[in-house]
Design an enzyme around this catalytic site. Sequence first.
Site, mmCIF file in Angstrom:
data_model
loop_
_atom_site.group_PDB
_atom_site.id
_atom_site.type_symbol
_atom_site.label_atom_id
_atom_site.label_comp_id
_atom_site.label_asym_id
_atom_site.label_seq_id
_atom_site.Cartn_x
_atom_site.Cartn_y
_atom_site.Cartn_z
ATOM 1 N N GLY A 47 0.855 -1.169 0.000
ATOM 2 C CA GLY A 47 0.000 0.000 0.000
ATOM 3 C C GLY A 47 0.896 1.226 0.000
ATOM 4 O O GLY A 47 1.805 1.345 0.837
ATOM 5 N N ALA A 48 0.641 2.126 -0.957
ATOM 6 C CA ALA A 48 1.572 3.231 -1.184
ATOM 7 C C ALA A 48 1.892 4.031 0.086
ATOM 8 O O ALA A 48 3.075 4.230 0.408
ATOM 9 C CB ALA A 48 1.030 4.133 -2.292
ATOM 10 N N ARG A 89 10.705 -1.391 -4.411
ATOM 11 C CA ARG A 89 9.584 -1.460 -5.355
ATOM 12 C C ARG A 89 9.560 -0.168 -6.181
ATOM 13 O O ARG A 89 9.816 0.912 -5.655
ATOM 14 C CB ARG A 89 8.236 -1.659 -4.633
ATOM 15 C CG ARG A 89 8.165 -3.014 -3.917
ATOM 16 C CD ARG A 89 6.751 -3.323 -3.451
ATOM 17 N NE ARG A 89 5.896 -3.669 -4.582
ATOM 18 C CZ ARG A 89 4.560 -3.744 -4.494
ATOM 19 N NH1 ARG A 89 3.952 -3.468 -3.353
ATOM 20 N NH2 ARG A 89 3.845 -4.081 -5.556
ATOM 21 N N GLN A 196 -5.502 -9.329 -2.511
ATOM 22 C CA GLN A 196 -5.533 -8.344 -1.420
ATOM 23 C C GLN A 196 -6.963 -7.920 -1.090
ATOM 24 O O GLN A 196 -7.258 -7.562 0.050
ATOM 25 C CB GLN A 196 -4.710 -7.096 -1.792
ATOM 26 C CG GLN A 196 -3.205 -7.321 -1.869
ATOM 27 C CD GLN A 196 -2.741 -7.653 -3.270
ATOM 28 O OE1 GLN A 196 -3.522 -8.133 -4.094
ATOM 29 N NE2 GLN A 196 -1.480 -7.393 -3.558
ATOM 30 N N ASP A 237 -1.159 4.456 -6.417
ATOM 31 C CA ASP A 237 0.260 4.272 -6.120
ATOM 32 C C ASP A 237 1.105 5.432 -6.630
ATOM 33 O O ASP A 237 2.190 5.704 -6.106
ATOM 34 C CB ASP A 237 0.766 2.947 -6.693
ATOM 35 C CG ASP A 237 0.190 1.787 -5.901
ATOM 36 O OD1 ASP A 237 -0.945 1.374 -6.187
ATOM 37 O OD2 ASP A 237 0.861 1.336 -4.946
ATOM 38 N N ASN A 247 -2.469 2.473 -10.234
ATOM 39 C CA ASN A 247 -2.959 1.761 -9.048
ATOM 40 C C ASN A 247 -2.925 0.273 -9.383
ATOM 41 O O ASN A 247 -2.564 -0.138 -10.492
ATOM 42 C CB ASN A 247 -4.375 2.239 -8.665
ATOM 43 C CG ASN A 247 -4.815 1.689 -7.319
ATOM 44 O OD1 ASN A 247 -4.047 1.702 -6.354
ATOM 45 N ND2 ASN A 247 -6.033 1.178 -7.244
ATOM 46 N N LYS A 248 -3.296 -0.534 -8.430
ATOM 47 C CA LYS A 248 -3.288 -1.992 -8.589
ATOM 48 C C LYS A 248 -3.887 -2.424 -9.921
ATOM 49 O O LYS A 248 -4.887 -1.859 -10.370
ATOM 50 C CB LYS A 248 -4.082 -2.596 -7.428
ATOM 51 C CG LYS A 248 -4.287 -4.107 -7.473
ATOM 52 C CD LYS A 248 -3.007 -4.899 -7.541
ATOM 53 C CE LYS A 248 -2.063 -4.564 -6.413
ATOM 54 N NZ LYS A 248 -0.713 -5.156 -6.629
#
Lengths: 346, 346
Positions: A47-48, A89, A196, A237, A247-248
């Site tokens: 999670g950012a 990451r 998730q 993100d 994002n994801k």
Amino acid sequence: MSIETIKWVKGCARIIDQTKLPNKFEYIYCRDVKTMWQAIKRLSVRGAPAIGVAAAFGVLLGIQKFKGQDKAKFLKLFHETCDYLATSRPTAVNLFNMLNEMRAVVTRHPHADVALLKKLLFQEAMKIFKTDQEVCRRMGDHGANLIKNGMKCLTVCNAGALATVDYGTALGVFYSAKKKAKKFSVYSCETRPLLQGARLTCWELLRQKIDTTLICDNMAASLMGKGKVDIIFAGADRIASNGDTANKIGTYMLAVLAKHHGVPFYIVAPRSTFDLEIKSGKQIPIEERKSDEVTHFAGIPTAPKGVKVYNPAFDVTPAKLISGIVTEYGIIRPPYLKNISSRLGG
Amino acid sequence: MSIETIKWVKGCARIIDQTKLPNKFEYIYCRDVKTMWQAIKRLSVRGAPAIGVAAAFGVLLGIQKFKGQDKAKFLKLFHETCDYLATSRPTAVNLFNMLNEMRAVVTRHPHADVALLKKLLFQEAMKIFKTDQEVCRRMGDHGANLIKNGMKCLTVCNAGALATVDYGTALGVFYSAKKKAKKFSVYSCETRPLLQGARLTCWELLRQKIDTTLICDNMAASLMGKGKVDIIFAGADRIASNGDTANKIGTYMLAVLAKHHGVPFYIVAPRSTFDLEIKSGKQIPIEERKSDEVTHFAGIPTAPKGVKVYNPAFDVTPAKLISGIVTEYGIIRPPYLKNISSRLGG
């Protein structure tokens, strides 16, 4: 009921091991920077915003065992630690933004000695931690105004307490709406490959007694086609100057489907997730992860040996598909280039 | 290299147990109708055309042990067997269409005795089996004309040899294109929750040495956004008179995404998958399956206990999102109401 995703406890960064949820609740105690790097890499903490805090704590872990007063050696260790954490990451910009905040402490105090720098860096990391707590609650309160009684909401991945220090971005909107006694329900996309949504978001929402229904990612379109989704909230993100949002993986899918079905689509993210250095989403590096995340579950093969796999962890949603971006400063609407700059720039 | 999904072998229906693939290749030998019913129910045999053949063979299993010449008793058993098999799964119309073909044999021969009816029903089931083989090859050849060298194709679930007797609908297009020496590659959506794309389609395509890349369902939008998908082929479980098409959950998602990105979207299905009795997709019953398909994998929980689940096995793609329907009679184009009726009606 509160969830302490990451916390500094007596010289050690304590994190919830999110790879074990929902079946086991276990902490990892990071006492050195390498343990933290690995925890970020394998998504024990993810999670950012949470990664941003983890990076700041990682810096503390890297420098806390430094002995002596040699400032040059200290700064070398400090910058090496920052550089090392930056390799964990690539996509979530909070990691880099928070490392920059830590570096800025050193820049702002050119004459400080080692002891003072250690103290100032510790204070900065704690400020980053507390700011996340406050900012999430402010975002939640702004976003909660979008939820009307009876609404069926949809979210993806986990943008909750587990993605931040303890409250969440997209899920923070639900927590604030609940505090305001609004009635609503939530669909949680399971979020392949690492689930998730199923593992973390459902776990969080059920703890807060929010009416939650789990779906596979490929069911969202069907729900929207039946008019069963009124609004969508997703985290982020990295957000570019023009509003393009990484994002994801699967978020872009939801945004396209939302457009087709006339469903409002909101991003919820703090200032620390914006990257005003880049013009558009094309400049956001997208992490590709190992194929076995897709081809195996719990060590059991779910695909034939030797098949090729495409496994990007994120996608980029163009700004034009986003109804608004909920930040701690309020909801930013299009035109994004102008409004992001005027609200957050400078 | 050929795959014999379902075959009549010495008074017994032999099927590949698709729940075990790709890790184990095992046959189930159905010697009674209950075993066949269960095999259909738990998806050991699945795919609309294969279910149709399984139903016809199921009827044979139901009646083959009947002794004596009492026609009334025989017909009672026959119709009870048909009715029982019809309860196995609700969406794929091939099941009902093939049971109707079997019933029509009885209707066409009002004066036949038990021995003759047994013989005629056996012949009808074998005809259904052989027709599937021929029809799939004809569909494949028509569809292969849509594939140009260098194309990147995408498919969902398994509409292959394993969904038919031995060739496939959507994947039959790829097999025919390969025979014509065309160069192309295929993205296979894993197809949650039961991963028929990962487990079955990748297994089939790799056996045929077709360049195959596995993706999670939520990655298809990202691929299309990058211009990496040139054409989509999906199978069908039931097609209404107006062209609305029920197929595996996630198909509607792909159709909406295809529309947004300007990617041609084709359905590949035989005459036996059309239900000209119904006007639109709204009349297609959609099977909802158990929640543990979504909340567990191999017995391991992947979601917190007590979470609600929405698990429809199919969705309906409106005809307006479909570029064409590839059948054994050629490719049917819009306007579907008119063109389906003129090609397949009467």
